[in-house]
Design a protein around this motif. Sequence first.
Motif, PDB file in Angstrom:
ATOM      1  N   ILE A 117       0.829  -1.331  -0.362  1.00  0.00           N
ATOM      2  CA  ILE A 117       0.127  -0.243  -0.208  1.00  0.00           C
ATOM      3  C   ILE A 117       0.858   0.727  -0.160  1.00  0.00           C
ATOM      4  CG2 ILE A 117      -1.601   1.665   1.406  1.00  0.00           C
ATOM      5  CD1 ILE A 117      -2.861  -1.394   2.502  1.00  0.00           C
ATOM      6  N   ALA A 118       0.637   2.150  -0.900  1.00  0.00           N
ATOM      7  CA  ALA A 118       1.343   3.511  -0.792  1.00  0.00           C
ATOM      8  C   ALA A 118       0.786   4.494  -0.139  1.00  0.00           C
ATOM      9  CB  ALA A 118       1.587   4.170  -2.704  1.00  0.00           C
ATOM     10  N   ILE A 119       0.930   5.008   0.472  1.00  0.00           N
ATOM     11  CA  ILE A 119       0.019   6.632   1.316  1.00  0.00           C
ATOM     12  C   ILE A 119       0.183   7.593   0.578  1.00  0.00           C
ATOM     13  CG2 ILE A 119      -0.514   6.977   3.453  1.00  0.00           C
ATOM     14  CD1 ILE A 119      -0.535   4.765   5.001  1.00  0.00           C
ATOM     15  N   ILE A 120      -0.528   8.348   0.235  1.00  0.00           N
ATOM     16  CA  ILE A 120      -0.222   9.552  -0.796  1.00  0.00           C
ATOM     17  C   ILE A 120      -1.306  10.537  -0.190  1.00  0.00           C
ATOM     18  CG2 ILE A 120       1.373   8.487  -2.632  1.00  0.00           C
ATOM     19  CD1 ILE A 120      -2.129   9.254  -3.897  1.00  0.00           C
ATOM     20  N   GLY A 121      -0.428  12.074  -0.788  1.00  0.00           N
ATOM     21  CA  GLY A 121      -1.337  13.317  -0.464  1.00  0.00           C
ATOM     22  C   GLY A 121      -0.430  14.587   0.011  1.00  0.00           C
ATOM     23  N   ASN A 122      -1.110  15.183  -0.194  1.00  0.00           N
ATOM     24  CA  ASN A 122      -0.336  16.430   0.497  1.00  0.00           C
ATOM     25  C   ASN A 122       0.051  16.262   1.348  1.00  0.00           C
ATOM     26  OD1 ASN A 122      -0.975  17.711  -2.253  1.00  0.00           O
ATOM     27  ND2 ASN A 122      -3.076  19.337  -1.228  1.00  0.00           N
ATOM     28  N   ASN A 123       1.440  17.626   2.270  1.00  0.00           N
ATOM     29  CA  ASN A 123       2.210  17.084   3.349  1.00  0.00           C
ATOM     30  C   ASN A 123       1.145  18.254   4.661  1.00  0.00           C
ATOM     31  OD1 ASN A 123       5.167  16.423   2.399  1.00  0.00           O
ATOM     32  ND2 ASN A 123       5.274  18.801   1.826  1.00  0.00           N
ATOM     33  N   THR A 126       4.483  -1.020  -5.446  1.00  0.00           N
ATOM     34  CA  THR A 126       2.954  -0.852  -4.659  1.00  0.00           C
ATOM     35  C   THR A 126       2.131  -1.364  -5.335  1.00  0.00           C
ATOM     36  OG1 THR A 126       2.489   1.397  -4.816  1.00  0.00           O
ATOM     37  CG2 THR A 126       3.952   0.548  -2.404  1.00  0.00           C
ATOM     38  N   SER A 127       0.628  -2.003  -4.812  1.00  0.00           N
ATOM     39  CA  SER A 127      -0.305  -1.861  -6.033  1.00  0.00           C
ATOM     40  C   SER A 127      -1.753  -1.683  -5.280  1.00  0.00           C
ATOM     41  CB  SER A 127      -0.473  -3.793  -6.094  1.00  0.00           C
ATOM     42  OG  SER A 127      -0.210  -4.314  -4.406  1.00  0.00           O
ATOM     43  N   ARG A 128      -1.830  -0.603  -4.419  1.00  0.00           N
ATOM     44  CA  ARG A 128      -2.665  -0.712  -3.189  1.00  0.00           C
ATOM     45  C   ARG A 128      -2.198   0.958  -3.203  1.00  0.00           C
ATOM     46  NH1 ARG A 128      -5.934  -2.841   1.300  1.00  0.00           N
ATOM     47  NH2 ARG A 128      -7.318  -1.710   1.811  1.00  0.00           N
ATOM     48  N   VAL A 129      -3.062   2.475  -3.219  1.00  0.00           N
ATOM     49  CA  VAL A 129      -3.829   3.392  -3.174  1.00  0.00           C
ATOM     50  C   VAL A 129      -4.389   3.567  -1.884  1.00  0.00           C
ATOM     51  CG1 VAL A 129      -3.186   5.902  -3.929  1.00  0.00           C
ATOM     52  CG2 VAL A 129      -2.393   4.235  -5.194  1.00  0.00           C
ATOM     53  N   GLY A 145      -5.378  -0.051  -6.879  1.00  0.00           N
ATOM     54  CA  GLY A 145      -4.887  -0.716  -8.237  1.00  0.00           C
ATOM     55  C   GLY A 145      -3.692   0.378  -8.200  1.00  0.00           C
ATOM     56  N   THR A 146      -3.109  -0.008  -9.207  1.00  0.00           N
ATOM     57  CA  THR A 146      -1.282   0.840  -9.081  1.00  0.00           C
ATOM     58  C   THR A 146      -1.365   2.365  -8.911  1.00  0.00           C
ATOM     59  OG1 THR A 146      -0.998   1.124 -11.222  1.00  0.00           O
ATOM     60  CG2 THR A 146      -0.432  -1.108 -10.241  1.00  0.00           C
ATOM     61  N   VAL A 198      -3.331   7.962 -11.018  1.00  0.00           N
ATOM     62  CA  VAL A 198      -3.198   9.156 -11.650  1.00  0.00           C
ATOM     63  C   VAL A 198      -4.057   9.181 -12.734  1.00  0.00           C
ATOM     64  CG1 VAL A 198      -1.572  10.165 -12.528  1.00  0.00           C
ATOM     65  CG2 VAL A 198      -1.240   9.492 -10.763  1.00  0.00           C
ATOM     66  N   GLU A 199      -4.049   7.646 -13.941  1.00  0.00           N
ATOM     67  CA  GLU A 199      -4.949   7.954 -14.679  1.00  0.00           C
ATOM     68  C   GLU A 199      -6.604   8.519 -14.315  1.00  0.00           C
ATOM     69  OE1 GLU A 199      -5.127   4.498 -17.232  1.00  0.00           O
ATOM     70  OE2 GLU A 199      -2.878   4.807 -17.382  1.00  0.00           O
TER      71      GLU A 199
END
Length: 535
Positions: free
Chosen positions: A346-352, A499-502, A515-516, A521-522
């Motif tokens: 799992i990738a955890i993303i987001g703004n600072n 990673t394969s989940r966001v 998904g990736t 992003v798509e």
Amino acid sequence: MIAVSDLTKSFGTRILFEDVSVKFLPGNRYGLTGPNGAGKSTFMKILTGDVEPSNRAVISRPRRVGVLRQDQFAFDNERIIDTVIMGNQILWKAVKERDALAEKPDLTDKDLERLGDLENTIGDENGYMAEIEAAEILRGIGLPDERHEDLMSTLPTDMKFRVLLAQAVFGEPEALLLDEPTNHMDLESIHWLEGFLQQYKGTMVVISHDRHFLNAVCTHIADIDFETIITYPGGYDDMVRQKIQARQQIESSNQAKAKKIAQLQEFIARFGSGQRASQAQSRRKEIVRLQPQDLKRSNIQRPFIRFDQRKPAGRDVVTTEGLTKAFDGKVIFENLNLQIHRGDKIAIIGNNGVGKTTLLRTLLGELAPDKGTVKWGTGMTRGYYPQDARIEAPAGTTALEWLTQFDTSGDQQVVRGILGRMLFTGDESLKPVSALSGGENARLLLAKLMLEQHPVLIFDEPTNHLDLESVNALAEGLSSFEGTVILVSHDRDLISEATSRVLSFTADALIDYPGTYDEYVERYPLPEAVSASKW
């Protein structure tokens, strides 16, 4: 254009550069690369004039050079618009001196003469349009007019760096020098920065450990290798291919030469004396001419990162129900129901500042939730790489001694083997922990995770001090790991490969995307950069 001739820089007996001559041409954007400790930041500081060479090198710079400053707190007590204008130091000093003179109750003839000189300088630097131009740049980086008079201290970290970038480009500099511009930037800001810099028409030199960023922005790579700087056309991946091809060509040539030398030596052994002695002598001269080319050790050294599990996890790794956490009245996440299973990456993303680290620490039990529960699988062990990844150890503790304490096998050869894979070869393993560089510190922490063999690995910004090859090795290690990975990172190549989940913190919700990152992003495109019209 920026030109350097016959540059040498050393620290004690250690030579970083020797007799380096290199040119950075207008219209090109150069990525300055090399492993940790190669001297990238030192070379950049020589270009800015902050560090002196060890010899009388000739360094030519344009009159106006924009420099990205790394200390985002240095301007906290300044107005945002003033911080931008400070990018033109000639103008800023003239304005400050003029304003100070204007406040004097009685002006002497000398003061009046000086005021006239200062007004001329301000006019030459287009100072009467300075605030208008600075405001235009600030709007371009996404800061509305009503914020321009605020203090820098009121901005979040990523926006501070955007303002410092605006400072660097203010006054239409002929050259830009940027040291790690993506540090402290989130994915959205990095994407914006790429579009912003792609429009720059002057000479640009940038240091970055973000491979995706270098490939997207740079027209050339200036690589520090063999105590010199070699320039390659294209992005970072292009440079690596060219270096590998050049090395392979030398290796093939050396093999062919060795084969030919063996044949000549055989002839000399048979006919070294007698009627064919003169022919043997000519072959001896040919052997001298065919001596193989020295194959210097390349600076592309990649650690070998492999994570194993001592015991696989059960199916359910961690489950949250109704998880809620707030800080200072701001809700970070609310009623979060999350299930992480064995093998999830799992990738955890987001703004600072949105709460990525808070979520990790809540899952780990370092922070108590305001409501809800976190349940880990029975007997689950996990390895954690924190954002503030500094190793604390008693004075004099070596890297080998520090890592050995985490070994349960009792076999020091296992520890030494892992250290070797992480580039701590020979006496490098005997370095005191207190003397390790940021990159060495990071590699030693990764070695600890490799040694402990947990089924769950949790990372919070692990690339902050790693060079490009170490980041690539980490991506390979995580992608082949059969356990569970939870990763907070702003490095797009790393999260795309590993990673394969966001889990994405957005302005509206926390999105759990199955998904990736590329697929995410798509589905949810990042905003494009505002056109940098001042270029």
